[in-house]
Design an enzyme around this catalytic site. Structure first.
Site, short mmCIF file in Angstrom:
data_model
loop_
_atom_site.label_atom_id
_atom_site.label_comp_id
_atom_site.label_asym_id
_atom_site.label_seq_id
_atom_site.Cartn_x
_atom_site.Cartn_y
_atom_site.Cartn_z
N SER A 156 -29.15 -37.04 40.05
CA SER A 156 -30.18 -36.18 39.47
C SER A 156 -30.95 -35.46 40.57
O SER A 156 -30.36 -34.77 41.39
CB SER A 156 -31.08 -37.01 38.56
OG SER A 156 -31.86 -36.19 37.73
N ASP A 251 -25.65 -32.99 29.06
CA ASP A 251 -26.68 -32.96 30.09
C ASP A 251 -27.07 -31.52 30.36
O ASP A 251 -26.20 -30.69 30.64
CB ASP A 251 -26.14 -33.60 31.37
CG ASP A 251 -27.16 -33.66 32.49
OD1 ASP A 251 -28.27 -33.12 32.34
OD2 ASP A 251 -26.83 -34.26 33.53
N HIS A 281 -27.26 -37.36 30.41
CA HIS A 281 -27.80 -37.49 31.76
C HIS A 281 -28.31 -38.92 31.99
O HIS A 281 -28.88 -39.54 31.10
CB HIS A 281 -28.96 -36.51 31.94
CG HIS A 281 -29.53 -36.46 33.31
ND1 HIS A 281 -29.02 -35.64 34.29
CD2 HIS A 281 -30.58 -37.11 33.88
CE1 HIS A 281 -29.73 -35.79 35.39
NE2 HIS A 281 -30.68 -36.68 35.16
#
Length: 314
Positions: A156, A251, A281
Site C-alpha cells: 500500500s 482495489d 485491498h
C-alpha cells in the site's frame, strides 16, 4: 469479475459492525482501531529464528527498525515498508507479514518504523525510506548480508515508499537492489485510473478513507507535481531492479499498479504483474479470513523473491 466467497463473507461481517469508520476518527483513535482490526484478521504467529529491535541514526534522528532472522539465513536481505496511508500502521501491525517473508525466503527482513503524519507530514517518510535503504546497503557486510542481494518491498503506502526509495537512491547505493516487491501499491493520488472511479465505495479504502489519508499525509497543498508523492511522475524508470507488482481486483489502486508495471516494462525493467481478482485491498493482513488469496499470493511472492535473491549469481 466478481468477489470470491471468502471476500463476500468478510464484507458481510464488516457491514454488520457498529464501529465508526476510521475516517470519522482522529488519527490516534484510528491507529488503535487499525491495530485492533488487524489483530482480528491477520493469521496467527509465524515462528522464525529470532527478531531484534534497534534504531539507526539518520539526519532526522533515530529511526526504529526490526530485524527478522530466518532459522538458516541465506545471506540475502529485504527492506520492508509497512502500509497504512502514511498515517496508520507500524512495525507491529505488519509483524506477521514480515515473518512470512523471512520464513518463505530465508532472507533477513528489516522493517522500517518510518515517521507518520500528521505529526510528520510528507516528505518525512520519504526521507526515512531513503535513509533506511542507504544504511542497509552500507551496513550489509556487518549484518552478514550480501549488499548485492537486497530486495526492497512494501504494501500500500509502503509500496509507494519502496518505489520512491529506489528512484531517489539510484546510482548512490553500495550495490544496486536485486528486486522490488510492491504489494497493492499506492502510486498516483490524482485518481485518473478507472479503478479509482469504479471502486470509490470499496472496503477497506473507500474514497472518504483515501482523502482522510491524503489530507493527513500531505496537508492542504497536495504535491501533485512531485514524483516522491506520485512515483508515476519519475521521468526515468531505467535501471530499476526486477519487479513484482501484486494487486487486487476490487482495489481502487489496482490500475495504478498495472500502469506502473507497464511503465517499468517500457523502460526495460524485468516486470511481473499479478492481480488476485476476487478480493480487496489489504488482503495480506487478512489471512485469517481471506485464506485462499493470502496463501496464493504469499507463495507467489516468496517464490519470486527467492528466485531474485538466490539466483545464479548468489
Amino acid at each position: 469479475m466478481k468477489l470470491d466467497r471468502e471476500t463476500e463473507a468478510l464484507l458481510f461481517w464488516v457491514s454488520s459492525s457498529t464501529t465508526r469508520p476510521l475516517w470519522q476518527m482522529d488519527h490516534e483513535t484510528a491507529r488503535a482501531e487499525y491495530r485492533r482490526s488487524i489483530s482480528k484478521t491477520d493469521v496467527g504467529p509465524i515462528e522464525i529464528g529470532s527478531t531484534r529491535d534497534f534504531e539507526i541514526a539518520t539526519p532526522a534522528g533515530p529511526l526504529p527498525m526490526r530485524e527478522y532472522i530466518a532459522p538458516v539465513p541465506s545471506g540475502a536481505g529485504i527492506l520492508f515498508f509497512h502500509g497504512g496511508g502514511g498515517v496508520l500502521g507500524d512495525i507491529d501491525t505488519h509483524d506477521t507479514l514480515c515473518r512470512a517473508l523471512c520464513l518463505d525466503t530465508s532472507a533477513t527482513v528489516f522493517s522500517v518504523g518510518y515517521r507518520l503524519a500528521p505529526e510528520h507530514p510528507f516528505p518525512a517518510a520519504v526521507y526515512d525510506g531513503v535513509a533506511a535503504l542507504e544504511w542497509l546497503t552500507a551496513a550489509a557486510p556487518d549484518l552478514s548480508i550480501d549488499p548485492a542481494r537486497i530486495a526492497v518491498a512494501g504494501d500500500s503506502a509502503g509500496g509507494s515508499l519502496a518505489a520512491v526509495a529506489l528512484h531517489e537512491t539510484k546510482g548512490r547505493l553500495v550495490a544496486p537492489a536485486a528486486a522490488q516487491l510492491l504489494i497493492y501499491p499506492a502510486l498516483d493520488l490524482r485518481a485518473k485510473q478507472p479503478s479509482r472511479k469504479d471502486l470509490v465505495d470499496q472496503f477497506p479504502i473507500p474514497e472518504d478513507m483515501l482523502y482522510w489519508f491524503f489530507n493527513h499525509y500531505f496537508g492542504l497543498a497536495w504535491p501533485i507535481a512531485d514524483p516522491r508523492a506520485i512515483p508515476a511522475l519519475y521521468e526515468d524508470d531505467s535501471g530499476l531492479p526486477p519487479t513484482l507488482i501484486i494487486t487486487a481486483g476490487f482495489d481502487p489502486f489496482r490500475d495504478e499498479g498495472f500502469e506502473y508495471a507497464e511503465r517499468l516494462a517500457a523502460a526495460g525493467v524485468p516486470v511481473e504483474y499479478e492481480c488476485y481478482e476476487g478480493t480487496v485491498h489489504g488482503f495480506m493482513n487478512m489471512g485469517r479470513m481471506l485464506r485462499v488469496a493470502y496463501r496464493s499470493m504469499r507463495l507467489r511472492m516468496g517464490t519470486w523473491l527467492k528466485e531474485q535473491l538466490d539466483g545464479p549469481g548468489a
